[in-house]
Design an enzyme around this catalytic site. Structure first.
Site, PDB file in Angstrom:
ATOM      1  N   PRO A 271       0.897  -1.364   0.076  1.00 25.27           N
ATOM      2  CG  PRO A 271      -0.026  -1.032   2.266  1.00 25.27           C
ATOM      3  CD  PRO A 271       0.778  -2.054   1.338  1.00 25.27           C
ATOM      4  CB  CYS A 272       3.125   2.905  -2.587  1.00 27.43           C
ATOM      5  SG  CYS A 272       2.283   2.355  -3.944  1.00 27.43           S
ATOM      6  CG  HIS A 273      -2.824   3.434  -1.518  1.00 26.34           C
ATOM      7  ND1 HIS A 273      -2.598   2.270  -1.672  1.00 26.34           N
ATOM      8  CD2 HIS A 273      -3.846   3.455  -0.545  1.00 26.34           C
ATOM      9  CE1 HIS A 273      -3.461   1.202  -0.766  1.00 26.34           C
ATOM     10  NE2 HIS A 273      -4.184   2.175  -0.277  1.00 26.34           N
TER      11      HIS A 273
END
Length: 161
Positions: A122-124
């Site tokens: 989950p880089c967001h």
């Protein structure tokens, strides 16, 4: 051999790559993977099913085999990203401190940018130190939509707790 399949989703077209029974890529649009066959394998179908559940707010954790290629530093950052709980954010500085490299904020940003399995890793959920949404491979509009799915409110380009 690597397999690749594209889907239309709530956030636009995505591509999912798989090799040897593990998800290797998840990207936005129609990026090409060298030497990949267009083939919807069982693991790609399962990844799409779990993504659909995520987009509907019914899945908070992905349960998929993932295989990433990157430097040791990148892999360290990507593992740290996986510890960010659903519905929460961390700054690049937070991740740098977590991996024991407090002054490596820019390097963390570059590793975040090179994440080959967006959403699942989950880089967001990574934002600027003052809460601003900064950079995202799929564009800030998609980043805002993903954060909204997780119940994170955005006000004037900032994540609001």
């Amino acid at each position: 051999m690597k397999n690749l399949y594209y889907y239309e989703t709530e956030i636009g077209k995505i591509g999912i790559g798989e090799e040897n029974g593990a998800v290797t890529d998840l990207f936005f649009g129609e990026a090409k993977l060298p030497e990949a066959a267009i083939n919807e394998t069982d693991i790609i179908k399962e990844a799409k099913r779990q993504l659909d559940e995520y987009f509907k707010g019914k899945r908070k954790v992905f349960d998929l085999p993932v295989s990433t290629k990157g430097t040791e530093f990148q892999k360290l950052v990507w593992e740290a990203l996986r510890t960010i709980p659903y519905g929460e954010t961390r700054s690049y500085k937070d991740i740098a401190v977590q991996i024991g490299k407090a002054k490596a904020c820019r390097a963390v940003g570059m590793a975040n940018n090179r994440n080959p399995v967006a959403i699942i890793i989950p880089c967001h959920r990574v934002i600027g130190s003052k809460g601003h949404l900064v950079g995202y491979g799929g564009g800030l509009e998609i980043k805002m939509r993903l954060l909204a799915i997780e119940g994170i409110k955005i006000n004037n380009g900032k994540a609001v707790p």
